[in-house]
Design an enzyme around this catalytic site. Structure first.
Site, PDB file in Angstrom:
ATOM      1  N   ARG A   1       0.835  -1.194   0.000  1.00  9.16           N
ATOM      2  CA  ARG A   1       0.000   0.000   0.000  1.00  9.16           C
ATOM      3  C   ARG A   1       0.872   1.247   0.000  1.00  9.16           C
ATOM      4  O   ARG A   1       1.950   1.269   0.581  1.00  9.16           O
ATOM      5  CB  ARG A   1      -0.900   0.020   1.245  1.00  9.16           C
ATOM      6  CG  ARG A   1      -2.130  -0.862   1.127  1.00  9.16           C
ATOM      7  CD  ARG A   1      -3.018  -0.753   2.343  1.00  9.16           C
ATOM      8  NE  ARG A   1      -2.412  -1.358   3.498  1.00  9.16           N
ATOM      9  CZ  ARG A   1      -1.814  -0.716   4.479  1.00  9.16           C
ATOM     10  NH1 ARG A   1      -1.779   0.617   4.479  1.00  9.16           N
ATOM     11  NH2 ARG A   1      -1.274  -1.347   5.487  1.00  9.16           N
TER      12      ARG A   1
ATOM     13  N   TYR B   1      -1.524  -3.204  -6.907  1.00 11.71           N
ATOM     14  CA  TYR B   1      -1.310  -4.017  -5.719  1.00 11.71           C
ATOM     15  C   TYR B   1      -2.452  -3.953  -4.697  1.00 11.71           C
ATOM     16  O   TYR B   1      -2.899  -2.872  -4.313  1.00 11.71           O
ATOM     17  CB  TYR B   1      -0.003  -3.610  -5.014  1.00 11.71           C
ATOM     18  CG  TYR B   1       0.384  -4.674  -4.034  1.00 11.71           C
ATOM     19  CD1 TYR B   1       1.084  -5.791  -4.454  1.00 11.71           C
ATOM     20  CD2 TYR B   1      -0.034  -4.629  -2.720  1.00 11.71           C
ATOM     21  CE1 TYR B   1       1.374  -6.824  -3.591  1.00 11.71           C
ATOM     22  CE2 TYR B   1       0.255  -5.651  -1.840  1.00 11.71           C
ATOM     23  CZ  TYR B   1       0.962  -6.741  -2.281  1.00 11.71           C
ATOM     24  OH  TYR B   1       1.241  -7.768  -1.428  1.00 11.71           O
TER      25      TYR B   1
ATOM     26  N   LYS C   1      -9.611  -2.089   1.577  1.00  7.58           N
ATOM     27  CA  LYS C   1      -9.300  -0.989   2.486  1.00  7.58           C
ATOM     28  C   LYS C   1     -10.020   0.304   2.095  1.00  7.58           C
ATOM     29  O   LYS C   1     -10.489   1.055   2.951  1.00  7.58           O
ATOM     30  CB  LYS C   1      -7.787  -0.767   2.565  1.00  7.58           C
ATOM     31  CG  LYS C   1      -7.036  -1.965   3.158  1.00  7.58           C
ATOM     32  CD  LYS C   1      -7.561  -2.304   4.514  1.00  7.58           C
ATOM     33  CE  LYS C   1      -7.243  -3.655   5.088  1.00  7.58           C
ATOM     34  NZ  LYS C   1      -5.925  -4.164   5.179  1.00  7.58           N
TER      35      LYS C   1
ATOM     36  N   HIS D   1     -10.699  -2.482  11.282  1.00  7.22           N
ATOM     37  CA  HIS D   1      -9.631  -3.356  10.778  1.00  7.22           C
ATOM     38  C   HIS D   1      -9.487  -4.520  11.769  1.00  7.22           C
ATOM     39  O   HIS D   1      -8.516  -4.581  12.521  1.00  7.22           O
ATOM     40  CB  HIS D   1      -8.341  -2.536  10.672  1.00  7.22           C
ATOM     41  CG  HIS D   1      -7.239  -3.202   9.910  1.00  7.22           C
ATOM     42  ND1 HIS D   1      -5.919  -2.813  10.020  1.00  7.22           N
ATOM     43  CD2 HIS D   1      -7.244  -4.207   9.003  1.00  7.22           C
ATOM     44  CE1 HIS D   1      -5.171  -3.566   9.233  1.00  7.22           C
ATOM     45  NE2 HIS D   1      -5.946  -4.421   8.604  1.00  7.22           N
TER      46      HIS D   1
ATOM     47  N   SER E   1      -1.555  -3.977  10.342  1.00 10.09           N
ATOM     48  CA  SER E   1      -1.204  -4.825   9.207  1.00 10.09           C
ATOM     49  C   SER E   1       0.016  -5.676   9.533  1.00 10.09           C
ATOM     50  O   SER E   1       0.988  -5.184  10.117  1.00 10.09           O
ATOM     51  CB  SER E   1      -0.912  -3.961   7.983  1.00 10.09           C
ATOM     52  OG  SER E   1      -2.060  -3.206   7.666  1.00 10.09           O
TER      53      SER E   1
ATOM     54  N   CYS F   1       0.387  -8.020  11.700  1.00  9.31           N
ATOM     55  CA  CYS F   1       0.618  -8.240  13.130  1.00  9.31           C
ATOM     56  C   CYS F   1      -0.201  -9.397  13.689  1.00  9.31           C
ATOM     57  O   CYS F   1      -0.378  -9.515  14.896  1.00  9.31           O
ATOM     58  CB  CYS F   1       0.332  -6.966  13.913  1.00  9.31           C
ATOM     59  SG  CYS F   1       1.552  -5.688  13.592  1.00  9.31           S
TER      60      CYS F   1
ATOM     61  N   ASP G   1      -9.742  -9.819   8.474  1.00 18.49           N
ATOM     62  CA  ASP G   1      -9.156  -8.490   8.253  1.00 18.49           C
ATOM     63  C   ASP G   1     -10.099  -7.331   8.568  1.00 18.49           C
ATOM     64  O   ASP G   1      -9.657  -6.312   9.057  1.00 18.49           O
ATOM     65  CB  ASP G   1      -8.670  -8.379   6.799  1.00 18.49           C
ATOM     66  CG  ASP G   1      -7.678  -7.251   6.587  1.00 18.49           C
ATOM     67  OD1 ASP G   1      -6.701  -7.165   7.367  1.00 18.49           O
ATOM     68  OD2 ASP G   1      -7.874  -6.439   5.662  1.00 18.49           O
TER      69      ASP G   1
ATOM     70  N   ARG H   1       1.744 -12.208  -0.749  1.00 10.14           N
ATOM     71  CA  ARG H   1       0.409 -12.541  -0.238  1.00 10.14           C
ATOM     72  C   ARG H   1      -0.220 -13.718  -0.978  1.00 10.14           C
ATOM     73  O   ARG H   1       0.127 -13.999  -2.123  1.00 10.14           O
ATOM     74  CB  ARG H   1      -0.507 -11.327  -0.423  1.00 10.14           C
ATOM     75  CG  ARG H   1      -0.014 -10.077   0.320  1.00 10.14           C
ATOM     76  CD  ARG H   1      -0.929  -9.665   1.399  1.00 10.14           C
ATOM     77  NE  ARG H   1      -0.319  -8.662   2.278  1.00 10.14           N
ATOM     78  CZ  ARG H   1      -0.845  -8.319   3.444  1.00 10.14           C
ATOM     79  NH1 ARG H   1      -1.956  -8.870   3.866  1.00 10.14           N
ATOM     80  NH2 ARG H   1      -0.258  -7.417   4.208  1.00 10.14           N
TER      81      ARG H   1
HETATM   82  P1  GTP Z   1      -2.639  -7.936   7.251  1.00  7.86           P
HETATM   83  O1  GTP Z   1      -3.192  -8.905   6.276  1.00  7.86           O
HETATM   84  O2  GTP Z   1      -1.513  -7.135   6.698  1.00  7.86           O
HETATM   85  O3  GTP Z   1      -3.675  -7.049   7.861  1.00  7.86           O
HETATM   86  O4  GTP Z   1      -1.891  -8.805   8.408  1.00  7.86           O
HETATM   87  P2  GTP Z   1      -2.425  -9.689   9.621  1.00  7.86           P
HETATM   88  O5  GTP Z   1      -2.699  -8.824  10.804  1.00  7.86           O
HETATM   89  O6  GTP Z   1      -3.510 -10.593   9.180  1.00  7.86           O
HETATM   90  O7  GTP Z   1      -1.123 -10.547  10.007  1.00  7.86           O
HETATM   91  P3  GTP Z   1      -0.808 -12.105   9.812  1.00  7.86           P
HETATM   92  O8  GTP Z   1      -1.689 -12.980  10.641  1.00  7.86           O
HETATM   93  O9  GTP Z   1      -0.743 -12.398   8.373  1.00  7.86           O
HETATM   94  O10 GTP Z   1       0.651 -12.197  10.438  1.00  7.86           O
HETATM   95  C1  GTP Z   1       1.712 -11.435   9.939  1.00  7.86           C
HETATM   96  C2  GTP Z   1       3.023 -12.030  10.360  1.00  7.86           C
HETATM   97  O11 GTP Z   1       3.094 -12.151  11.779  1.00  7.86           O
HETATM   98  C3  GTP Z   1       3.229 -13.430   9.802  1.00  7.86           C
HETATM   99  O12 GTP Z   1       4.543 -13.538   9.339  1.00  7.86           O
HETATM  100  C4  GTP Z   1       2.995 -14.327  10.979  1.00  7.86           C
HETATM  101  O13 GTP Z   1       3.722 -15.524  10.894  1.00  7.86           O
HETATM  102  C5  GTP Z   1       3.427 -13.469  12.178  1.00  7.86           C
HETATM  103  N1  GTP Z   1       2.663 -13.827  13.389  1.00  7.86           N
HETATM  104  C6  GTP Z   1       1.314 -13.981  13.478  1.00  7.86           C
HETATM  105  N2  GTP Z   1       0.944 -14.384  14.720  1.00  7.86           N
HETATM  106  C7  GTP Z   1       2.079 -14.475  15.446  1.00  7.86           C
HETATM  107  C8  GTP Z   1       2.369 -14.858  16.817  1.00  7.86           C
HETATM  108  O14 GTP Z   1       1.489 -15.177  17.607  1.00  7.86           O
HETATM  109  N3  GTP Z   1       3.669 -14.812  17.189  1.00  7.86           N
HETATM  110  C9  GTP Z   1       4.671 -14.459  16.336  1.00  7.86           C
HETATM  111  N4  GTP Z   1       5.914 -14.460  16.788  1.00  7.86           N
HETATM  112  N5  GTP Z   1       4.445 -14.116  15.044  1.00  7.86           N
HETATM  113  C10 GTP Z   1       3.176 -14.121  14.605  1.00  7.86           C
HETATM  114  C1  SPV Z   2      -3.109  -4.661   5.148  1.00  8.54           C
HETATM  115  O1  SPV Z   2      -2.094  -4.082   4.772  1.00  8.54           O
HETATM  116  O2  SPV Z   2      -3.657  -4.418   6.250  1.00  8.54           O
HETATM  117  C2  SPV Z   2      -3.698  -5.724   4.300  1.00  8.54           C
HETATM  118  C3  SPV Z   2      -3.194  -5.877   2.940  1.00  8.54           C
HETATM  119  O3  SPV Z   2      -4.611  -6.403   4.728  1.00  8.54           O
HETATM  120  S1  SPV Z   2      -3.814  -4.699   1.829  1.00  8.54           S
HETATM  121  O4  SPV Z   2      -4.995  -5.260   1.168  1.00  8.54           O
HETATM  122  O5  SPV Z   2      -2.770  -4.442   0.825  1.00  8.54           O
HETATM  123  O6  SPV Z   2      -4.197  -3.513   2.528  1.00  8.54           O
HETATM  124 MN    MN Z   3      -5.154  -5.815   6.905  1.00  6.84          MN
END
Ligand code: GTP
Ligand code: SPV
Ligand code: MN
Length: 607
Positions: free
Chosen positions: A68, A217, A226, A246, A268, A270, A293, A389
């Site tokens: 983004r 993207y 978003k 979010h 994001s 996290c 999300d 992704r």
């Molecule tokens: P967006 O799609 O960007 O909004 O991200 P999200 O909040 O859905 O994050 P996602 O669950 O994809 O996790 C992002 C990264 O954090 C990944 O590389 C995961 O492996 C890592 N992660 C997720 N949960 C944990 C956790 O409990 N502990 C640790 N150490 N890493 C984590």
């Molecule tokens: C984020 O960045 O929080 C996402 C991916 O979930 S995007 O759709 O690119 O915003």
């Molecule tokens: Mn997101």
């Protein structure tokens, strides 16, 4: 065309006259249409088939179009103050970018005329939320990117069924162009048309309209996500008395068959997708996924908060996803998935950081940048882009909640906030009440991630995980959240804060995370049932000693290090928050937030 509802027809015609595509395709959302599109994308070298799986595809973007673009994302309202709080003199706002509608029109006029020459304009009628749900909203996206069409087909409900339900109703107008009319005047990278120098993502709040130029993207181009569901959505929510957040939504069932639904906001990259699809490592619990999300939430006539997931698929972070960390996501992505900017393997599969133990020893890896025979030892770059992704249908998730498309939404019993906090912030704590909970959301900070184009791995303020997604003045957003406290007969959910990412002095995570996070969910579940398992601390209610179930953990955890509340750290935190609120939210900060900050300071000082 002639069968389109009149308002849709007019919008499409306007866009044709502006963008001058060679042809127009109205998407019906059928399987055949999708198959033909994917075939065409393959023929044009935009998608590559991944023979190891069924109907899975790989896209590699121009390396300049991988995340983004927050800098180039604007909200347009007549009054600047409707979009962002006026920061303190001499300080730049971190709470969004504003441009007047007139200036924005001028910017768009420099970009959109004839931008689709030589290309097809696809018209995508899509619904955010189950078609026909009173909580759902409809959009019409015109785009010249077939990759976007294929992705929207996964991420939203789209096609004729949406037009049928729209009839002559209103919709959010979404115009998107990659900004590379034909013939090309310069070569493309990876066959990925985009125009990073002129990228612009614009939202007109007063007329529910989005115009996005120059990027193909994710969050910049799949406009339902978003742009609509959060930036336009949050403004609609403020006007109409609901929330567009979010947040993931999960169902949590204990061994007695009791079930709660929880919504959680993490910035994001996290951990939302991971928590939403978690395989609990605490026996007796079952997690089901409603969304990973975005949550649209509204109090119903009984004062119960209810949430829908407006999306139809998951656009998840690939790196870190593995059978160990997120087996449900791994199951989900075996078919009908579009991968973007991951590495490929010589046996026709995908690879990214975190899958080292899950590929055969003899396969060769080609990195997302095309480096053949990639190895970690040899290369200075990662195999997959850190923001690579998967885009995959929600229906394929093995633990999808059976109520996930329930038109009235699922009842939310708790809200969780969290972020990447290497220091000082305990694994879990509970807010004293709604007002304090809103303060916790407002106070969220997290390390920067690859989901947006940020340089350093710095600690950033990211209130409610919404900093990049607020559709209106954050001060007003806080007032909106706060206003529910004064409404009668609402069953306000309990609010919690979690941190999976606290580290020891060697930089290692103190908490195993992933499936072990069920132990924290268990504690939250029992708190929803008002079990007496809290102890007061200066920052909120902590688990009573021994109330967190640690039975059967593989390795012992250092509870003292996970839960201590260092006085100096928290005094600094108070100072940082005070500075942030004063500089960034300034006169728009609701007095209750200032009051909560003062109370926090007092409690920390007296501790
Ligand atoms: P967006 O799609 O960007 O909004 O991200 P999200 O909040 O859905 O994050 P996602 O669950 O994809 O996790 C992002 C990264 O954090 C990944 O590389 C995961 O492996 C890592 N992660 C997720 N949960 C944990 C956790 O409990 N502990 C640790 N150490 N890493 C984590
Ligand atoms: C984020 O960045 O929080 C996402 C991916 O979930 S995007 O759709 O690119 O915003
Ligand atoms: Mn997101």
């Amino acid at each position: 065309m002639s069968q389109l509802p009149e308002k849709v027809f007019n919008y499409v015609e306007e866009n044709i006259n502006l963008c001058k595509p060679d042809s127009v395709h109205i998407c019906d959302g059928s399987q055949m249409e999708n198959d033909i599109l994917l075939y065409q994308l393959q023929k044009d070298g935009i998608l590559k088939k991944l023979p190891k799986y069924k109907n899975c595809w790989l896209a590699k973007t121009d390396p300049a179009d991988v995340a983004r673009v927050e800098r180039l994302t604007y909200i347009s309202t007549e009054l600047k103050r409707d979009t962002i709080p006026t920061p303190k003199t001499g300080v730049a706002s971190q709470l969004g970018n504003w441009m007047s509608p007139a200036d924005m029109e001028e910017q768009l006029f420099m970009r959109f005329p004839e931008c689709m020459k030589g290309r097809t304009m696809y018209v995508i009628p899509f619904s955010m939320g189950p078609i026909g749900s009173p909580l759902s909203k409809i959009g019409i996206q015109c785009t010249d990117s077939p990759y976007v069409v294929a992705s929207m087909n996964i991420m939203t409900r789209m096609g004729v069924k949406v037009l049928d339900s729209l009839k002559d109703g209103d919709f959010v107008k979404c115009l998107h162009s990659v900004g590379r009319p034909l013939p090309l005047t310069a070569p493309l990278h990876n066959n990925w048309p985009c125009d990073p120098k002129n990228t612009l993502v614009a939202h007109f709040q007063e007329r529910n309209e989005i115009c996005s130029f120059g990027s193909g993207y994710g969050g910049n181009s799949l406009l339902g996500k978003k742009c609509f569901a959060l930036r336009i959505g949050s403004k609609l929510a403020q006007r109409e008395g609901w929330f567009a957040e979010h947040m993931l939504i999960l169902g949590l069932e204990n061994s007695k068959g009791e079930k709660k639904y929880i919504a959680a906001a993490f910035p994001s990259a996290c951990g939302k997708t991971n928590l939403a699809m978690m395989t609990p490592l605490l026996p007796g619990y079952k997690v089901t996924c409603v969304g990973d999300d975005i949550a649209w939430m509204r109090f119903d006539e009984n004062g119960q908060l209810r949430a829908i997931n407006p999306e139809n698929g998951f656009f998840g972070v690939a790196p870190g996803t593995s059978n160990k960390t997120n087996p449900c996501a791994m199951d989900t992505i075996q078919t009908n998935t579009i991968f973007t900017n991951v590495a490929e393997t010589s046996d026709g599969g995908v690879f990214w950081e975190g899958l080292e133990k899950e590929i055969d020893d003899d396969v060769e890896i080609t990195s997302w940048l095309g480096e053949e025979h990639w190895t970690k030892e040899k290369s200075s770059k990662t195999a997959a882009h850190p923001n690579s992704r998967f885009c995959t249908p929600a229906s394929q998730c093995p633990i999808l909640d059976k109520e996930w498309e329930c038109p009235k939404g699922v009842p939310i019993d708790a809200i969780i906030f969290g972020g990447r906090r290497p220091d000082g912030v305990p694994l879990v704590y509970e807010a004293f009440n709604w007002q304090h909970g809103v303060f916790l959301g407002a106070s969220m900070r997290s390390e920067a991630t690859a989901a947006a184009e940020h340089k350093a791995k710095s600690l950033m303020h990211d209130p409610f995980a919404m900093r990049p997604f607020f559709g209106y003045n954050f001060g007003d957003y806080l007032k909106h959240w706060m206003s529910f406290q004064d409404k009668k007969n609402l069953n306000l959910p309990k609010i919690f804060h979690v941190n999976w990412f606290r580290k020891n002095s060697e930089g290692q995570f103190l908490w195993p995370g992933f499936g072990e996070n069920a132990r924290v969910l268990d504690w939250i579940f029992r708190r929803i049932n008002n079990e007496d398992i809290t102890q007061k601390s200066p920052i909120g209610l902590l688990p009573k000693f021994d109330s967190l179930n640690l039975d059967g953990l593989d390795n012992p955890v250092d509870l003292e290090a996970l839960f201590n509340i260092p006085k100096e750290f928290w005094l600094d935190e108070v100072k940082a928050l005070e500075k942030y609120f004063e500089e960034q939210v300034n006169v728009d900060l609701p007095p209750q937030i200032r009051e909560e900050l003062k109370k926090l300071e007092e409690r920390v000082k007296n501790s």
